[in-house]
Design a protein around this motif. Structure first.
Motif, PDB file in Angstrom:
ATOM      1  N   ARG A  40      28.465  43.737  36.137  1.00  0.00           N
ATOM      2  CA  ARG A  40      27.171  43.041  36.556  1.00  0.00           C
ATOM      3  C   ARG A  40      27.823  41.800  37.154  1.00  0.00           C
ATOM      4  N   LEU A  41      28.763  41.516  37.520  1.00  0.00           N
ATOM      5  CA  LEU A  41      29.295  40.453  38.904  1.00  0.00           C
ATOM      6  C   LEU A  41      29.558  41.283  40.083  1.00  0.00           C
ATOM      7  N   GLN A  42      29.805  43.064  39.841  1.00  0.00           N
ATOM      8  CA  GLN A  42      29.611  43.528  41.349  1.00  0.00           C
ATOM      9  C   GLN A  42      28.210  43.757  41.776  1.00  0.00           C
TER      10      GLN A  42
ATOM     11  N   GLU B 190      35.694  46.906  26.951  1.00  0.00           N
ATOM     12  CA  GLU B 190      34.532  48.020  27.666  1.00  0.00           C
ATOM     13  C   GLU B 190      33.507  46.498  27.846  1.00  0.00           C
ATOM     14  N   ASP B 191      33.911  45.179  26.896  1.00  0.00           N
ATOM     15  CA  ASP B 191      33.136  44.260  27.313  1.00  0.00           C
ATOM     16  C   ASP B 191      33.370  43.407  28.751  1.00  0.00           C
ATOM     17  N   ALA B 192      34.944  43.506  28.991  1.00  0.00           N
ATOM     18  CA  ALA B 192      35.289  42.454  30.414  1.00  0.00           C
ATOM     19  C   ALA B 192      34.853  43.667  31.242  1.00  0.00           C
ATOM     20  N   ARG B 193      34.624  45.273  31.325  1.00  0.00           N
ATOM     21  CA  ARG B 193      34.067  46.096  31.624  1.00  0.00           C
ATOM     22  C   ARG B 193      32.698  46.108  32.738  1.00  0.00           C
ATOM     23  N   GLU B 194      31.975  45.562  31.510  1.00  0.00           N
ATOM     24  CA  GLU B 194      31.034  45.204  31.537  1.00  0.00           C
ATOM     25  C   GLU B 194      30.629  44.107  32.322  1.00  0.00           C
ATOM     26  N   GLN B 195      31.076  42.947  32.184  1.00  0.00           N
ATOM     27  CA  GLN B 195      31.125  41.612  33.167  1.00  0.00           C
ATOM     28  C   GLN B 195      31.247  42.044  34.410  1.00  0.00           C
ATOM     29  N   VAL B 196      32.304  42.856  34.733  1.00  0.00           N
ATOM     30  CA  VAL B 196      32.577  43.058  36.068  1.00  0.00           C
ATOM     31  C   VAL B 196      31.608  44.011  37.088  1.00  0.00           C
TER      32      VAL B 196
ATOM     33  N   SER C  78      35.779  39.039  40.945  1.00  0.00           N
ATOM     34  CA  SER C  78      34.537  39.561  41.013  1.00  0.00           C
ATOM     35  C   SER C  78      33.326  37.841  40.724  1.00  0.00           C
ATOM     36  N   GLU C  79      33.842  37.418  40.474  1.00  0.00           N
ATOM     37  CA  GLU C  79      33.387  35.842  39.838  1.00  0.00           C
ATOM     38  C   GLU C  79      33.636  35.103  41.575  1.00  0.00           C
ATOM     39  N   ARG C  80      34.964  35.800  42.011  1.00  0.00           N
ATOM     40  CA  ARG C  80      34.580  34.482  42.655  1.00  0.00           C
ATOM     41  C   ARG C  80      34.588  35.237  44.537  1.00  0.00           C
TER      42      ARG C  80
ATOM     43  N   LEU D   7      31.760  36.116  44.208  1.00  0.00           N
ATOM     44  CA  LEU D   7      30.042  36.304  44.422  1.00  0.00           C
ATOM     45  C   LEU D   7      29.271  34.666  44.477  1.00  0.00           C
ATOM     46  N   GLU D   8      30.720  33.411  44.362  1.00  0.00           N
ATOM     47  CA  GLU D   8      30.490  32.945  44.487  1.00  0.00           C
ATOM     48  C   GLU D   8      30.724  32.433  45.646  1.00  0.00           C
ATOM     49  N   VAL D   9      31.350  32.679  46.597  1.00  0.00           N
ATOM     50  CA  VAL D   9      31.796  33.178  48.100  1.00  0.00           C
ATOM     51  C   VAL D   9      30.684  33.633  48.992  1.00  0.00           C
ATOM     52  N   GLY D  10      30.487  34.925  48.227  1.00  0.00           N
ATOM     53  CA  GLY D  10      29.438  35.246  48.740  1.00  0.00           C
ATOM     54  C   GLY D  10      27.808  34.396  48.727  1.00  0.00           C
ATOM     55  N   LYS D  11      27.715  33.868  47.355  1.00  0.00           N
ATOM     56  CA  LYS D  11      26.096  33.345  47.831  1.00  0.00           C
ATOM     57  C   LYS D  11      26.422  31.576  49.140  1.00  0.00           C
TER      58      LYS D  11
END
Length: 191
Positions: free
Chosen positions: A121-123, A113-119, A61-63, A65-69
């Protein structure tokens, strides 16, 4: 391109196994055997199988977003070029990382749950990137419509685990890109 780290190799192997058998259908011993190490040796790299799943989905998800930007920035303010870049990037992801799409769809509930929320947010940020370009290109779209259009494009592009065996990857990439661009209302000019 640099060689993947051992940790990245383990995550890639885990993605393949989780996609084939489901998160709960794969044991730590299975993962270790597939990686050429003992199951307990995996704990030198990851504290748990859930931590492995979390890192797998957060990092992609980070990748995205990063490449999308980067693709949007490279378009120099042209929203049609930005959307072409985003579509090309997502097509590349979807055809090269099919197991991750399956894992995201099927094993989402196994994420802490914390990982789900992080994903999430990134999505949401990744979707906003697409929606912003769509609204710049097509001022007739309100925010909810642009977000819905981005989600619809993702549905098409993320169909590769089911549609990807009928065509060679190069032909599939071209087909998906032209269909997504048409769905988004972007002229399919040379990319």
């Amino acid at each position: 391109m640099t060689e993947p780290t051992r940790r990245e190799q383990i995550l890639a192997t885990a993605a393949e196994l989780f996609a084939a058998r489901g998160f709960h259908g794969v044991s730590v011993a299975d993962l270790g055997a597939a990686c050429g190490i003992s199951g307990p040796a995996l704990y030198k790299h990851f504290p748990s199988k859930q931590a492995m799943l979390a890192e797998m989905l957060i990092s992609i998800s980070e990748r995205l977003l990063e490449v999308g930007k980067e693709r949007v920035a490279a378009a120099g303010g042209d929203p049609a070029d930005a959307l072409r870049g985003l579509v090309d990037w997502h097509v590349e992801f979807a055809t090269s990382r099919r197991p991750l799409i399956v894992v995201q769809d099927r094993d989402w509930e196994s994420l802490p749950e914390d990982a789900r929320e992080q994903v999430r947010r990134l999505q949401r940020s990744y979707i906003a990137l697409w929606a912003d370009q769509l609204r710049t290109l097509r001022p007739d779209l309100d925010r909810p419509s642009a977000v819905a259009a981005a989600h619809a494009a993702f549905g098409l592009l993320n169909s590769t685990p089911r549609a990807g065996h009928a065509l060679p990857d190069a032909a599939l990439r071209e087909l998906l890109a032209s269909m997504a661009l048409a769905a988004l209302g972007v002229a399919d000019s040379p990319r």
